[in-house]
Structure formats: C-alpha cells, structure tokens
Enzyme design. Structure first.
Site, PDB file in Angstrom:
ATOM      1  N   LYS A   6       2.353   1.735   6.923  1.00  0.00           N
ATOM      2  CA  LYS A   6       2.306   1.443   5.634  1.00  0.00           C
ATOM      3  C   LYS A   6       3.266   1.759   5.192  1.00  0.00           C
ATOM      4  O   LYS A   6       4.005   2.410   4.997  1.00  0.00           O
ATOM      5  CB  LYS A   6       0.991   2.242   5.075  1.00  0.00           C
ATOM      6  CG  LYS A   6       0.908   2.364   3.321  1.00  0.00           C
ATOM      7  CD  LYS A   6      -0.315   2.988   3.183  1.00  0.00           C
ATOM      8  CE  LYS A   6      -0.508   3.666   1.855  1.00  0.00           C
ATOM      9  NZ  LYS A   6       0.137   3.005   0.699  1.00  0.00           N
ATOM     10  N   TYR A  56       3.299   6.171   7.407  1.00  0.00           N
ATOM     11  CA  TYR A  56       3.330   5.885   6.085  1.00  0.00           C
ATOM     12  C   TYR A  56       4.649   5.931   5.712  1.00  0.00           C
ATOM     13  O   TYR A  56       4.908   7.224   5.320  1.00  0.00           O
ATOM     14  CB  TYR A  56       2.288   6.616   5.213  1.00  0.00           C
ATOM     15  CG  TYR A  56       2.026   6.445   3.818  1.00  0.00           C
ATOM     16  CD1 TYR A  56       2.923   5.302   3.189  1.00  0.00           C
ATOM     17  CD2 TYR A  56       0.925   6.930   3.004  1.00  0.00           C
ATOM     18  CE1 TYR A  56       2.910   5.138   1.773  1.00  0.00           C
ATOM     19  CE2 TYR A  56       0.954   6.728   1.606  1.00  0.00           C
ATOM     20  CZ  TYR A  56       1.805   5.744   1.047  1.00  0.00           C
ATOM     21  OH  TYR A  56       1.645   5.447  -0.276  1.00  0.00           O
TER      22      TYR A  56
HETATM   23  O1  MN9 Z   1       1.120   3.009  -1.723  1.00  0.00           O
HETATM   24  C1  MN9 Z   1       0.704   3.757  -3.884  1.00  0.00           C
HETATM   25  N1  MN9 Z   1       1.381   4.664  -3.932  1.00  0.00           N
HETATM   26  C2  MN9 Z   1       1.295   5.968  -4.634  1.00  0.00           C
HETATM   27  C3  MN9 Z   1       0.457   3.556  -2.361  1.00  0.00           C
HETATM   28  O2  MN9 Z   1       0.073   6.459  -4.499  1.00  0.00           O
HETATM   29  C4  MN9 Z   1       2.430   6.865  -4.879  1.00  0.00           C
HETATM   30  C5  MN9 Z   1       0.663   2.550  -4.655  1.00  0.00           C
HETATM   31  O3  MN9 Z   1      -0.504   2.091  -4.551  1.00  0.00           O
HETATM   32  C6  MN9 Z   1       1.130   2.613  -5.988  1.00  0.00           C
HETATM   33  O4  MN9 Z   1       0.476   3.839  -6.808  1.00  0.00           O
HETATM   34  C7  MN9 Z   1       1.048   1.350  -6.703  1.00  0.00           C
HETATM   35  C8  MN9 Z   1       1.379   1.554  -8.252  1.00  0.00           C
HETATM   36  O5  MN9 Z   1       2.985   1.992  -8.501  1.00  0.00           O
HETATM   37  O6  MN9 Z   1       1.972   0.382  -6.194  1.00  0.00           O
END
Ligand code: MN9
Length: 306
Positions: A165, A139
């Site tokens: 990811k 990730y």
């Molecule tokens: O990659 C998520 N990032 C976090 C996963 O949780 C920090 C994203 O889904 C963001 O929450 C989303 C909103 O900025 O893109």
C-alpha cells in the site's frame, strides 16, 4: 476459503473505527458500517489502520474490532487487518489473531518513532510475515517515515509479502514497482486525492480514508478507469479531490463520521486527541458539502452530509 491476494483489488475503504460518544469501541455500529460499505459495493475492507485510529486502541480492542468486522463480512469481501505497531511482538500477536479469525491478509506500517534502521524494519516485516500464512501488505506512508525504494524492494522479496500500500504522490515510482514486481504483486494506491493517477500508474486497487464516506464516488472512478476511460475518471476525481483537500484542513476522521451521520449512516465518533471543529466551522463545512452536491449533481456523493 478466503480470498487470494490477487483477488483483493478495487475500492477498499481504510475503514473508520466506530467509537461511541464516550470514546468506547462500538461494535454494534461497526457491524452496521460493515453492512453499509458492503451494500454500497466496495471490494474489500482494510481495518484498524491509521484511518481506523488503530494506534489509539489497545491490542484487545483491535482484536475485538477485527473479529466483529470479519464475522460480519462473512466472506462477502476480503478483509485486510492492519497489525502495525511500534514493536514486533505486539504486531505478531495481532497478526496471529487476524489469521485465527479468518482475515484474508495483514498489513503494517513500519515500526515508528525510534527511526529504526533498514535492517530493523526488514526483520520486523519478516518476523511478522513468517508468524502467519496469510499474505502481508507492506504499508509505505510518509507519516511513518517513507521507506526508500531499495528497502521496499528488499521487503517485497520476503516470501509472505505479497503487496504494497503506497501512500505517496510519486506515481513514477509506483508504476516502476508494479512493472518490476509483476501482476501477482499487488499495489494499492493510498493517496485518495490521486486515486485515478494511482490506477493509471498500474495500481490494482485503492485503499483510503475517504472511501468510507464517498464509496459511490470512488466506485464510479474505479469502474471508469477499469474500462480505460481515464478522462472520465479524472472528471469525477477533480470534484472528489476538491472535497478532500477542503476537509483535510481539520481532523477529518471525526468530520467524516459527523457528515456520514448527517446522511443517515451512524458512523459514531473519534478518539481524542482527534476532535470536531467548533460549531461555527461545522456549519461552514456542512454548507460547503451541500454546495458541492448541488453544483455537481452528476457526481455520486450521496453520503457527503445530509
Ligand atoms: O493512505 C490515508 N492516509 C492516512 C491512507 O490516513 C494518513 C489516505 O487515505 C489519506 O487520508 C487521504 C487524505 O489525504 O489521501
């Protein structure tokens, strides 16, 4: 038994963790939320990651949550358990547990806080990966300190690492990685605001926070993109992005839970220091959501508030 990594694709919510009002892990709600998401047609679940407030939970709580979700999913969709933590031993323990309960894959952010060296990060991933036989999805997220692409390429060469990811807005990099690493190395786009762009750049799936509350929206996007209709997908994306950009001004995990609850999906609460904005702001947020639904009747957003 279990899903091959190449079968883990599509729309995968970074599942929220359901806490009760007193911040206790609520496994009953977790079960219902799992049923809800599978019922909506999501293609997998990614649990106890950043959206799952995994770093705010003890190891035992993370294990109990993983166990309940995997058991409830019962092989209908793949489950990826995020095992990332600041130290290798803790992550190995979570990884071994994930494998023992029948999770399909594990995932991890790099160890954080101490500014570990590239070699430290490499050994973190290889140690975790070699402790289990299920695949690892690395990730890469800026919150943990984005790893540069040479390190990501090194990590991709670890035998157990089978996916990435990628939460970044650099879709040229994402596309280059996908082309280079090939169809069996899975790339998951992590920026919900740019899910369509991620799919266009070759991502096999999208993993993100907002797919808890907007599963219908992003399933529509994925379906259009899969048919090659990126213009249609982007039309839906524009509205979704407006909603996301509006909500990320606050702690959006508790807000998402409150809006889903308004819509009849009891998603519980978050753990401090995450908190809901004051009532006045919540009223504004609810009005904004209602207005978006009214203005865009053709865009599925059934759980964006009441
Ligand atoms: O990659 C998520 N990032 C976090 C996963 O949780 C920090 C994203 O889904 C963001 O929450 C989303 C909103 O900025 O893109």
């Amino acid at each position: 038994m279990g899903f091959a990594i190449t079968d883990i694709k599509g729309v995968i919510p970074a599942m929220i963790t359901t806490f009760d009002k007193d911040e206790k892990v609520d496994l009953g709600r977790a079960e219902k939320l799992t049923e809800f998401l599978i019922g909506e047609g999501v293609n997998g679940l990614y649990i106890t990651g950043s959206t799952g407030e995994g770093f705010l939970m003890t190891g035992e709580e993370r294990k109990a949550y993983a166990e309940r979700v995997v058991k409830t999913a019962a092989g209908r969709v793949p489950v990826i358990v995020h095992v990332g933590d600041i130290g290798t031993r803790k992550s190995v323990e979570l990884a071994e547990h994930a494998e023992s309960i029948g999770a399909d894959a594990i995932s991890s952010v790099p160890p954080f806080y101490y500014h570990f060296s590239a070699d430290d990060i490499y050994s973190y991933y290889s140690d975790i990966s070699s402790s289990v036989s299920i695949p690892m999805v690395v990730y890469n997220i800026s919150l943990a300190g984005l790893m540069d692409s040479s390190l990501v390429r090194r990590l991709a060469s670890i035998p157990g690492v089978r996916g990435l990811k990628f939460t970044s807005r650099e879709h040229d990099d994402m596309c280059a990685l996908k082309m280079e690493l090939g169809k069996d190395f899975m790339i998951y786009s992590g920026c919900d605001e740019m899910a369509t762009q991620g799919l266009l750049a070759g991502a096999d799936g999208i993993i993100g926070s907002f797919y808890n509350m907007l599963p219908d929206t992003f399933l529509r996007i994925y379906e259009l993109a899969r048919k090659g209709d990126y213009t249609g997908a982007f039309e839906v994306q524009k509205t979704a992005t407006t909603v996301i950009k509006y909500l990320v001004k606050w702690d959006f995990f508790p807000i998402m839970k409150a809006l889903m609850t308004d819509a009849g999906i009891d998603a519980g609460y978050s753990r401090r220091p995450f908190h809901l904005p004051d009532e006045e702001t919540m009223r504004e947020i609810r009005a904004f959501c209602a207005d978006m639904k009214k203005k865009h009747p053709d865009i599925p957003m059934r759980y964006l508030g009441a």
